[in-house]
Design a protein around this motif. Structure first.
Motif, PDB file in Angstrom:
ATOM      1  N   UNK A  65       2.376 -11.544  -0.896  1.00  0.00           N
ATOM      2  CA  UNK A  65       2.404 -12.209  -2.194  1.00  0.00           C
ATOM      3  C   UNK A  65       1.119 -12.978  -2.492  1.00  0.00           C
ATOM      4  N   UNK A  66       0.218 -13.073  -1.534  1.00  0.00           N
ATOM      5  CA  UNK A  66      -1.020 -13.817  -1.764  1.00  0.00           C
ATOM      6  C   UNK A  66      -1.894 -13.087  -2.778  1.00  0.00           C
ATOM      7  N   UNK A  67      -2.457 -13.853  -3.719  1.00  0.00           N
ATOM      8  CA  UNK A  67      -3.264 -13.279  -4.790  1.00  0.00           C
ATOM      9  C   UNK A  67      -4.686 -13.050  -4.294  1.00  0.00           C
ATOM     10  N   UNK A  68      -5.168 -11.853  -4.512  1.00  0.00           N
ATOM     11  CA  UNK A  68      -6.548 -11.527  -4.163  1.00  0.00           C
ATOM     12  C   UNK A  68      -7.471 -12.059  -5.257  1.00  0.00           C
ATOM     13  N   UNK A  69      -8.408 -12.946  -4.952  1.00  0.00           N
ATOM     14  CA  UNK A  69      -9.264 -13.533  -6.006  1.00  0.00           C
ATOM     15  C   UNK A  69     -10.086 -12.500  -6.760  1.00  0.00           C
ATOM     16  N   UNK A  70     -10.493 -11.443  -6.097  1.00  0.00           N
ATOM     17  CA  UNK A  70     -11.345 -10.449  -6.761  1.00  0.00           C
ATOM     18  C   UNK A  70     -10.585  -9.631  -7.789  1.00  0.00           C
ATOM     19  N   UNK A  71      -9.332  -9.265  -7.477  1.00  0.00           N
ATOM     20  CA  UNK A  71      -8.554  -8.429  -8.398  1.00  0.00           C
ATOM     21  C   UNK A  71      -7.535  -9.212  -9.207  1.00  0.00           C
ATOM     22  N   UNK A  72      -7.169 -10.408  -8.753  1.00  0.00           N
ATOM     23  CA  UNK A  72      -6.170 -11.202  -9.462  1.00  0.00           C
ATOM     24  C   UNK A  72      -4.756 -10.704  -9.271  1.00  0.00           C
ATOM     25  N   UNK A  73      -4.531  -9.814  -8.301  1.00  0.00           N
ATOM     26  CA  UNK A  73      -3.203  -9.276  -8.026  1.00  0.00           C
ATOM     27  C   UNK A  73      -2.918  -9.403  -6.542  1.00  0.00           C
ATOM     28  N   UNK A  74      -1.659  -9.193  -6.177  1.00  0.00           N
ATOM     29  CA  UNK A  74      -1.241  -9.275  -4.785  1.00  0.00           C
ATOM     30  C   UNK A  74      -1.111  -7.871  -4.195  1.00  0.00           C
ATOM     31  N   UNK A  75      -0.984  -7.819  -2.876  1.00  0.00           N
ATOM     32  CA  UNK A  75      -0.783  -6.532  -2.214  1.00  0.00           C
ATOM     33  C   UNK A  75       0.556  -5.910  -2.583  1.00  0.00           C
ATOM     34  N   UNK A  76       1.565  -6.742  -2.837  1.00  0.00           N
ATOM     35  CA  UNK A  76       2.855  -6.217  -3.280  1.00  0.00           C
ATOM     36  C   UNK A  76       2.719  -5.542  -4.638  1.00  0.00           C
ATOM     37  N   UNK A  77       1.898  -6.111  -5.507  1.00  0.00           N
ATOM     38  CA  UNK A  77       1.642  -5.485  -6.809  1.00  0.00           C
ATOM     39  C   UNK A  77       0.968  -4.125  -6.630  1.00  0.00           C
ATOM     40  N   UNK A  78       0.011  -4.036  -5.722  1.00  0.00           N
ATOM     41  CA  UNK A  78      -0.683  -2.768  -5.481  1.00  0.00           C
ATOM     42  C   UNK A  78       0.292  -1.713  -4.983  1.00  0.00           C
ATOM     43  N   UNK A  79       1.207  -2.091  -4.096  1.00  0.00           N
ATOM     44  CA  UNK A  79       2.175  -1.132  -3.570  1.00  0.00           C
ATOM     45  C   UNK A  79       3.131  -0.658  -4.661  1.00  0.00           C
ATOM     46  N   UNK A  80       3.626  -1.575  -5.486  1.00  0.00           N
ATOM     47  CA  UNK A  80       4.521  -1.175  -6.574  1.00  0.00           C
ATOM     48  C   UNK A  80       3.792  -0.334  -7.615  1.00  0.00           C
ATOM     49  N   UNK A  81       2.520  -0.618  -7.825  1.00  0.00           N
ATOM     50  CA  UNK A  81       1.746   0.201  -8.768  1.00  0.00           C
ATOM     51  C   UNK A  81       1.585   1.623  -8.238  1.00  0.00           C
ATOM     52  N   UNK A  82       1.418   1.773  -6.924  1.00  0.00           N
ATOM     53  CA  UNK A  82       1.340   3.111  -6.337  1.00  0.00           C
ATOM     54  C   UNK A  82       2.657   3.859  -6.516  1.00  0.00           C
ATOM     55  N   UNK A  83       3.779   3.161  -6.386  1.00  0.00           N
ATOM     56  CA  UNK A  83       5.081   3.797  -6.594  1.00  0.00           C
ATOM     57  C   UNK A  83       5.243   4.245  -8.043  1.00  0.00           C
ATOM     58  N   UNK A  84       4.848   3.386  -8.996  1.00  0.00           N
ATOM     59  CA  UNK A  84       4.951   3.751 -10.404  1.00  0.00           C
ATOM     60  C   UNK A  84       4.044   4.930 -10.734  1.00  0.00           C
ATOM     61  N   UNK A  85       2.843   4.958 -10.149  1.00  0.00           N
ATOM     62  CA  UNK A  85       1.923   6.067 -10.394  1.00  0.00           C
ATOM     63  C   UNK A  85       2.491   7.378  -9.862  1.00  0.00           C
ATOM     64  N   UNK A  86       3.088   7.324  -8.673  1.00  0.00           N
ATOM     65  CA  UNK A  86       3.688   8.534  -8.115  1.00  0.00           C
ATOM     66  C   UNK A  86       4.833   9.030  -8.983  1.00  0.00           C
ATOM     67  N   UNK A  87       5.666   8.122  -9.464  1.00  0.00           N
ATOM     68  CA  UNK A  87       6.795   8.516 -10.311  1.00  0.00           C
ATOM     69  C   UNK A  87       6.313   9.100 -11.628  1.00  0.00           C
TER      70      UNK A  87
END
Length: 678
Positions: A47-69
């Motif tokens: 859940x920690x926010x990455x300062x460079x992207x402004x998103x968390x690792x959980x967000x990146x994983x869920x975005x990968x799931x949405x992209x696959x779907x």
């Protein structure tokens, strides 16, 4: 000596009752659906926010799931996808009853067929997380105590086993915590590791494959050897724990050296689990599976007769035909847009419903609806439309006339030398056949023997081919293909290609002008000028059509996706098939100009040009050899000074659409030049 064909007993698809239906087949699977469950860690670090992207690792994983779907909705709409988040304080499990799963997991989406509402919900969750960085922490609050990994794997197994059967079952395990059970602080570390190994053994028995996505950073790379190395059998040989901390050296798979000096900077195994690489591979894997290979027919292959018929003890007459079972694949097929569906708005619920159409035949004299039995096909002979001029046939009679009384099969007629098969004999794409033991046991052994003999003797077969009912039989050439293996990897599978041969009326006569006008030979300096252009564009690797997707088809699916998810429509079409004019001008502009100069100096070209000018009448479309004049007119803002005929010549030079009025042509050319200059 050519390699012998080997056909192993692999699980095959069950035969469809309808011969006309296309049946997808994966030789390694019983069912064709691909089933994927995203098993995502939701611990505090995710859940920690990455300062460079402004998103968390959980967000990146869920975005990968949405992209696959999203991509599976178009490429593989029958596949199943699910999303489960573990290591949470709340427990939500929809696919199992209480007591069948461990606490600490949130089943966000059960494993089911991909659809627009589920994908839309995941995308909506991502949009809320973009607006509020703490939204995912509130939706999936992390557990106070680390959840045991074997429990998370067990929950993933429950979620994917509870779903329908599929050809492949995969769990995408995503985390950024490389040591969830450290030996120093977790007293149950040994038990968790041992139980995780046992759970992985169960997955292998069930045919469930685990694919890992471990997230790390440059400052803190993911150390797979701390916990997950033995569990997932993935090791980082670049991690020199033995030199720095005095720890026991990690286990190294067979075929890899443990010396970090030999492997320094090579990342030999990192691509197996590094999320930065795996997410890109996942994106590529989905895009390359847009057109899966299909079984288009499953028929018998008649090799000949064996004497006369055989009568068994029960008095049953057995066939004397020597036959085996085969399945045919269409390796190359044209991908088209799906048929549009007519819908209307239901006034009661306000939802869109598909319009169901019914076809009826009506008697023009009585205006009564006719039944199928009352409709008889007939052919009209003569000029009068009387009943005497109509020849009637029953449905089964028409089928026998069309099929020549043949049932769906492939009949071997004989053999010829391989050299007698000409390039021009191919009139359509070929089919690839492979043996099947489902209908006729022992088919693979017979097929392998026939294939080896044809390859060894350099022979091709001739056959009469009818893939399914309601089609006309055709003659085919049966071309054998031996197995090709390069560095342990199969490049070409053993099998045979069915090449459709033309009938006599399919072959056109060669025009007499071809023989009466022998081609004029080019001068050596002209050949050298052309050779210089060709050599500059010569590539060592063969042409791969997968690198050039269909722009119209991709744009069509992009519009459908944008409409379904209520997103802005794409403004431009991404076309990779357009020539790269800047690169062509940079690499071969001088060579092309030199080649044109050599051609223009030829007296034969000048004479042909003068003859064409003298015999032509009216205004001809102007041709441009290069775009120097066009670019000069564009910079001066004088493209409109060209006539419509000249503008069409400019469009022809740039391969643009030539339709429209003068203003449309000027705008189209200007937009194209602007795109070239960027």
């Amino acid at each position: 000596m050519p390699p012998k064909a080997k056909f192993v007993n692999k699980r095959e698809a069950e035969r469809d009752d309808s011969e006309d239906e296309l049946e997808e087949l994966d030789l390694n699977a019983t069912y064709q659906k691909d089933m994927v469950l995203f098993c995502i860690d939701a611990g505090p670090s995710m859940h920690q926010i990455n300062p460079s992207s402004g998103t968390s690792n959980l967000y990146v994983a869920l975005r990968a799931a949405a992209s696959l779907m999203e991509k599976k909705l178009i490429s593989s709409p029958h596949d199943h996808v699910g999303v489960m988040v573990f290591n949470t304080s709340d427990t939500v499990f929809k696919s199992a009853q209480p007591g069948e799963y461990y606490r600490g997991s949130h089943e966000l989406l059960t494993v089911r067929q991909v659809n627009v509402p589920d994908t839309f919900n995941i995308k909506s969750l991502l949009k809320q997380a973009e607006a509020d960085p703490d939204h995912l922490r509130n939706a999936f609050p992390p557990a106070e105590k680390q959840m045991r990994i074997d429990w998370a794997l067990a929950n993933a197994g429950v979620g994917i086993v509870a779903a329908a059967n599929a050809g492949s079952k995969r769990v995408f395990y995503i985390t950024d915590n490389d040591d969830p059970h450290p030996f120093a602080t977790d007293p149950k570390s040994t038990r968790a590791r041992k139980s995780s190994l046992e759970k992985m053994a169960e997955f292998r028995k069930l045919g469930i494959r685990i694919e890992t996505f471990f997230i790390g950073t440059e400052e803190s790379p993911f150390q797979v050897n701390k916990f997950y190395a033995d569990i997932f059998e993935q090791y980082d040989d670049d991690d020199d724990d033995d030199a720095e901390g005095g720890l026991q050296a990690p286990k190294v798979p067979k075929g890899f050296h443990a010396s970090t000096e030999d492997l320094k900077g090579q990342e030999v195994r990192r691509h197996l689990w590094d999320s930065a690489i795996r997410f890109n591979e996942l994106e590529s894997d989905v895009s390359t599976r847009e057109t899966p290979k299909r079984v288009v027919f499953s028929i018998r292959f008649e090799l000949g007769t064996i004497g006369s018929g055989i009568t068994t003890e029960n008095g049953i007459m057995r066939s004397n035909v020597w036959q085996i079972g085969i399945k045919g694949y269409s390796l190359i097929s044209k991908t088209t847009k799906g048929n549009p569906v007519k819908v209307l708005v239901d006034e009661e619920c306000g939802e869109l419903k598909e319009v169901v159409t019914h076809q009826h035949y009506i008697d023009p004299t009585t205006e009564k609806t006719l039944t199928k039995e009352q409709i008889v096909p007939a052919f009209q002979f003569g000029k009068t439309a009387s009943l005497r001029g109509q020849v009637r046939f029953q449905g089964d009679e028409l089928k026998r006339i069309k099929s020549l009384g043949m049932l769906p099969s492939l009949k071997l007629l004989g053999f010829k030398d391989r050299s007698e098969l000409k390039f021009q004999d191919n009139v359509k794409h070929a089919y690839f056949i492979y043996p099947s033991d489902i209908e006729y046991r022992g088919s693979k052994k017979v097929f392998a023997g026939l294939l080896d003999s044809m390859v060894r003797k350099d022979k091709i077969g001739l056959g009469l081919f009818m893939p399914r009912q309601n089609v006309t039989p055709v003659f085919v050439a049966i071309l054998p293909q031996a197995e090709e293996v390069v560095k342990g990897q199969q490049v070409a599978a053993p099998g045979m290609h069915l090449i459709t041969l033309p009938f006599a009326d399919d072959v056109r006569e060669v025009p007499d002008a071809v023989f009466n006008n022998p081609p004029a030979e080019a001068e050596l300096h002209q050949v050298d000028a052309a050779k210089a252009v060709i050599e500059r564009f010569h590539k060592s690797k063969p042409f791969n059509p997968d690198h050039y997707p269909n722009p119209a088809l991709n744009h069509h699916y992009a519009v459908l996706k944008a409409t379904a998810f209520q997103e802005p429509l794409p403004e431009t079409m991404d076309d990779h098939t357009l020539p790269q004019y800047d690169m062509i001008r940079k690499r071969t502009a001088h060579l092309i100009s030199a080649f044109h100069d050599e051609i223009d100096k030829d007296d034969r070209v000048r004479h042909a040009s003068d003859t064409a000018t003298a015999t032509s009448s009216g205004t001809r479309e102007r041709t441009f050899e290069n775009d120097k004049e066009i670019l000069k007119m564009y910079k001066a803002g004088k493209l409109s000074s060209y006539t419509v005929v000249d503008l069409k010549g400019v469009c022809d030079f740039y391969r643009l659409d030539k339709k429209g009025k003068k203003a449309d042509l000027v705008d189209r050319i200007s937009a194209h030049i602007e795109k070239m200059r960027k």
